[in-house]
Motif scaffolding. Structure first.
Motif, PDB file in Angstrom:
ATOM      1  N   ILE A 191      60.012  96.493  19.183  1.00  0.00           N
ATOM      2  CA  ILE A 191      60.913  96.628  17.855  1.00  0.00           C
ATOM      3  C   ILE A 191      60.413  96.299  16.572  1.00  0.00           C
ATOM      4  N   GLY A 192      59.015  95.589  16.693  1.00  0.00           N
ATOM      5  CA  GLY A 192      58.558  95.485  15.283  1.00  0.00           C
ATOM      6  C   GLY A 192      57.029  95.618  15.354  1.00  0.00           C
ATOM      7  N   GLU A 193      56.310  94.500  15.480  1.00  0.00           N
ATOM      8  CA  GLU A 193      54.892  94.487  15.671  1.00  0.00           C
ATOM      9  C   GLU A 193      54.657  94.103  17.077  1.00  0.00           C
ATOM     10  N   GLY A 194      54.008  94.977  17.750  1.00  0.00           N
ATOM     11  CA  GLY A 194      53.347  94.621  18.987  1.00  0.00           C
ATOM     12  C   GLY A 194      51.751  94.321  18.990  1.00  0.00           C
ATOM     13  N   GLY A 195      51.606  93.140  18.842  1.00  0.00           N
ATOM     14  CA  GLY A 195      50.095  92.824  18.626  1.00  0.00           C
ATOM     15  C   GLY A 195      49.492  92.068  19.984  1.00  0.00           C
ATOM     16  N   SER A 196      48.559  92.402  20.227  1.00  0.00           N
ATOM     17  CA  SER A 196      47.473  92.244  21.147  1.00  0.00           C
ATOM     18  C   SER A 196      47.975  91.728  22.579  1.00  0.00           C
ATOM     19  N   GLY A 197      47.372  90.952  23.194  1.00  0.00           N
ATOM     20  CA  GLY A 197      47.700  90.429  24.366  1.00  0.00           C
ATOM     21  C   GLY A 197      49.147  89.580  24.371  1.00  0.00           C
ATOM     22  N   GLY A 198      49.413  89.079  23.258  1.00  0.00           N
ATOM     23  CA  GLY A 198      50.722  88.486  22.995  1.00  0.00           C
ATOM     24  C   GLY A 198      51.816  89.331  23.237  1.00  0.00           C
ATOM     25  N   ALA A 199      51.624  90.710  22.925  1.00  0.00           N
ATOM     26  CA  ALA A 199      52.825  91.599  23.025  1.00  0.00           C
ATOM     27  C   ALA A 199      52.533  92.098  24.633  1.00  0.00           C
ATOM     28  N   VAL A 200      51.470  92.473  25.152  1.00  0.00           N
ATOM     29  CA  VAL A 200      51.217  93.227  26.633  1.00  0.00           C
ATOM     30  C   VAL A 200      51.853  92.314  27.589  1.00  0.00           C
ATOM     31  N   ALA A 201      51.919  90.713  27.448  1.00  0.00           N
ATOM     32  CA  ALA A 201      52.428  89.684  28.258  1.00  0.00           C
ATOM     33  C   ALA A 201      53.826  89.862  28.706  1.00  0.00           C
ATOM     34  N   LEU A 202      54.671  90.648  27.783  1.00  0.00           N
ATOM     35  CA  LEU A 202      55.858  91.225  27.851  1.00  0.00           C
ATOM     36  C   LEU A 202      56.087  92.276  28.019  1.00  0.00           C
ATOM     37  N   ALA A 203      55.107  93.268  27.980  1.00  0.00           N
ATOM     38  CA  ALA A 203      55.586  94.653  27.940  1.00  0.00           C
ATOM     39  C   ALA A 203      54.704  95.461  29.174  1.00  0.00           C
ATOM     40  N   ALA A 204      54.283  94.801  30.029  1.00  0.00           N
ATOM     41  CA  ALA A 204      53.526  95.565  31.315  1.00  0.00           C
ATOM     42  C   ALA A 204      54.827  95.948  32.161  1.00  0.00           C
ATOM     43  N   ALA A 205      55.530  97.004  31.768  1.00  0.00           N
ATOM     44  CA  ALA A 205      56.808  97.502  32.096  1.00  0.00           C
ATOM     45  C   ALA A 205      57.000  98.796  32.814  1.00  0.00           C
ATOM     46  N   ASN A 206      58.026  98.853  33.372  1.00  0.00           N
ATOM     47  CA  ASN A 206      58.046 100.229  33.983  1.00  0.00           C
ATOM     48  C   ASN A 206      58.381 101.405  32.966  1.00  0.00           C
ATOM     49  N   ARG A 207      59.099 100.892  32.000  1.00  0.00           N
ATOM     50  CA  ARG A 207      59.423 101.721  30.712  1.00  0.00           C
ATOM     51  C   ARG A 207      59.005 101.072  29.606  1.00  0.00           C
ATOM     52  N   VAL A 208      58.134 101.555  28.637  1.00  0.00           N
ATOM     53  CA  VAL A 208      57.730 100.907  27.408  1.00  0.00           C
ATOM     54  C   VAL A 208      58.538 101.737  26.343  1.00  0.00           C
ATOM     55  N   LEU A 209      59.556 101.293  25.560  1.00  0.00           N
ATOM     56  CA  LEU A 209      60.097 102.045  24.273  1.00  0.00           C
ATOM     57  C   LEU A 209      59.475 101.646  23.126  1.00  0.00           C
ATOM     58  N   MET A 210      59.495 102.217  22.258  1.00  0.00           N
ATOM     59  CA  MET A 210      59.000 101.781  20.918  1.00  0.00           C
ATOM     60  C   MET A 210      60.052 102.342  19.865  1.00  0.00           C
ATOM     61  N   MET A 211      60.370 101.673  18.822  1.00  0.00           N
ATOM     62  CA  MET A 211      61.246 102.041  17.648  1.00  0.00           C
ATOM     63  C   MET A 211      60.563 102.731  16.796  1.00  0.00           C
ATOM     64  N   GLU A 212      60.760 103.656  16.070  1.00  0.00           N
ATOM     65  CA  GLU A 212      60.120 104.936  15.567  1.00  0.00           C
ATOM     66  C   GLU A 212      59.130 104.197  14.586  1.00  0.00           C
ATOM     67  N   HIS A 213      59.303 103.242  13.657  1.00  0.00           N
ATOM     68  CA  HIS A 213      58.511 102.778  12.750  1.00  0.00           C
ATOM     69  C   HIS A 213      57.906 101.242  13.279  1.00  0.00           C
ATOM     70  N   ALA A 214      57.965 100.977  14.375  1.00  0.00           N
ATOM     71  CA  ALA A 214      57.240  99.823  15.080  1.00  0.00           C
ATOM     72  C   ALA A 214      55.725 100.300  15.081  1.00  0.00           C
ATOM     73  N   VAL A 215      54.898  99.239  15.340  1.00  0.00           N
ATOM     74  CA  VAL A 215      53.433  99.470  15.659  1.00  0.00           C
ATOM     75  C   VAL A 215      53.068  98.651  16.752  1.00  0.00           C
ATOM     76  N   TYR A 216      52.056  99.135  17.291  1.00  0.00           N
ATOM     77  CA  TYR A 216      51.344  98.616  18.788  1.00  0.00           C
ATOM     78  C   TYR A 216      49.969  98.698  18.651  1.00  0.00           C
ATOM     79  N   SER A 217      49.207  97.633  18.917  1.00  0.00           N
ATOM     80  CA  SER A 217      47.792  97.574  18.767  1.00  0.00           C
ATOM     81  C   SER A 217      47.159  96.461  19.483  1.00  0.00           C
ATOM     82  N   VAL A 218      45.932  96.357  19.649  1.00  0.00           N
ATOM     83  CA  VAL A 218      45.156  95.264  20.330  1.00  0.00           C
ATOM     84  C   VAL A 218      44.712  94.259  19.156  1.00  0.00           C
TER      85      VAL A 218
END
Length: 308
Positions: A191-218
Motif C-alpha cells: 500500500i505504500g513502501e515495501g522495503g526489504s525482508g521486512g516487507a517480504v515477511a508479510l508478502a510471500a503470498a498467493n497474490r501480491v497486489l500493489m497500489m499504483e504509486h506504491a514501491v517495492y524493493s530490496v
C-alpha cells in the motif's frame, strides 16, 4: 488540505489561484477555467512520474495507511496483541475482521498518522516481536480456516541493536516461512513502501497486489545510493535502476496485479481508493476460494522460488 510534493509546485500555484478567484464574485469564470487547467496538469504530471517521484508519493504523509484502509475495507476489526514471547510491537497490527461478511485475518504494518503516532509505531519498522506476532496470527487463521490479508507498508525491519539481539533475521525468516506454509489463501497488498525482508515477511503470498504509486524493493533508494555512489543524493538514479514501481514489478513477475489509484494519488480520494481495493480483494478471494490447502501452498512456494 492537500500537502503538495516538490514536483507538484505548478499544480499548487494553480490551485491557490483558483481558491483566490473563487472568493471573488467576478472571478468565477476564470476560476473554473484555471481549475480545468489544474486538473489537466495533475493528470499529465501523474502520467509521467519518475520512479523517485512515485517513491515520494508512496511516502506522502497523507497517504491512506493501515488504519484508514482497514476502516474502509473491513468491518468488526478486532486487533490481537502480543507475540507471547517478549512484548507487543505496535509497528505490526493484526486481528480478526470481516470483508463483505466473510471472516478474515488482517495483518499489516502501521506507520502512524502524525508525529506521536509515528513514534509510537516506530515508523512501521517492526522488531522481532512484531513478526512473531504476525506468525501467531497467521497460525491462528490457519487453524480456523480464515483467509489472510496483509497490508504492507514499511521502509524495512527495524535495524537497531536490540532487535538484532532478539533475533531479527530469524523472526523475518520464520514469518516468511509461515506465509508459505499456510493452508488458507494469503493476499498481500503493497500500500505504500515495501522495503526489504521486512516487507517480504508479510508478502510471500498467493497474490501480491500493489497500489499504483506504491514501491517495492530490496533496499531503499537512499540506501542503494549510499552503497553504490557513497551519496544519498543519487537516490533518484537508484530508484530508476532498481525498478521499484508497480508497472516495472508487474513486468518482472514480482507482483500479480496493480490496483490503480485515483487521479493524483490515493491521498486525494481515500474513499475511492478503498472501493478499488475492495473490488480487487473480492476478485482475488473468490478466485482462491476453490483451491485446496495443498494447492495454495504449492502455488505460493512456486511463485516465491521463481523470484529473481
Amino acid at each position: 488540505m492537500i500537502q503538495y510534493l516538490p514536483f507538484e509546485k505548478p499544480i499548487e500555484a494553480l490551485d491557490q489561484r483558483v481558491a483566490e478567484l473563487s472568493a471573488l464574485p467576478e472571478g468565477t469564470e476564470e476560476a473554473r477555467m484555471l481549475a480545468t487547467r489544474a486538473e489537466r496538469l495533475l493528470a499529465d504530471t501523474y502520467a509521467r512520474l519518475s520512479p523517485w517521484q512515485r517513491t515520494l508519493v508512496a511516502r506522502h504523509p497523507q497517504r491512506p495507511r493501515f488504519e484508514k484502509l482497514v476502516a474502509g475495507l473491513f468491518t468488526d476489526f478486532l486487533p490481537l496483541a502480543g507475540d507471547r514471547v517478549f512484548s507487543e510491537d505496535a509497528a505490526i497490527i493484526g486481528g480478526f475482521a470481516r470483508f463483505e461478511g466473510r471472516k478474515v485475518m488482517v495483518i499489516g504494518h502501521v506507520k502512524g498518522e502524525d508525529t506521536p503516532g509515528r513514534l509510537r509505531h516506530n515508523f512501521g519498522m517492526a522488531r522481532p516481536e512484531g513478526y512473531r506476532k504476525a506468525i501467531r496470527l497467521m497460525e491462528l487463521a490457519d487453524r480456523f480456516g480464515l483467509p489472510v490479508v496483509t497490508l504492507v507498508d514499511t521502509p524495512g525491519a527495524f535495524p537497531g541493536v536490540d532487535a538484532e539481539a532478539r533475533g531479527q533475521a530469524e523472526a523475518i525468516a520464520r514469518s516468511t516461512e509461515a506465509c508459505l506454509s499456510l493452508g488458507v489463501p494469503l493476499i498481500a497488498v503493497i500500500i505504500g513502501e515495501g522495503g526489504s525482508g521486512g516487507a517480504v515477511a508479510l508478502a510471500a503470498a498467493n497474490r501480491v497486489l500493489m497500489m499504483e504509486h506504491a514501491v517495492y524493493s530490496v533496499i531503499s533508494p537512499e540506501g542503494c545510493a549510499s552503497i553504490l555512489w557513497r551519496s544519498g543524493a543519487q537516490a533518484p538514479d537508484a530508484a530508476e535502476a532498481m525498478k521499484v514501481t508497480a508497472a516495472d514489478l508487474l513486468k518482472l513477475g514480482v507482483i500479480h496485479r496493480i490496483v490503480y489509484e485515483p487521479q493524483g494519488g490515493a491521498h486525494r480520494d481515500p474513499q475511492e481508493m478503498a472501493k478499488r481495493l475492495t473490488l480487487a480483494l473480492r476478485a482475488e478471494l473468490d478466485g482462491l476460494a476453490t483451491m485446496t490447502p495443498a494447492e495454495l501452498q504449492r502455488e505460493r512456494e512456486e511463485f516465491f522460488l521463481s523470484l529473481g
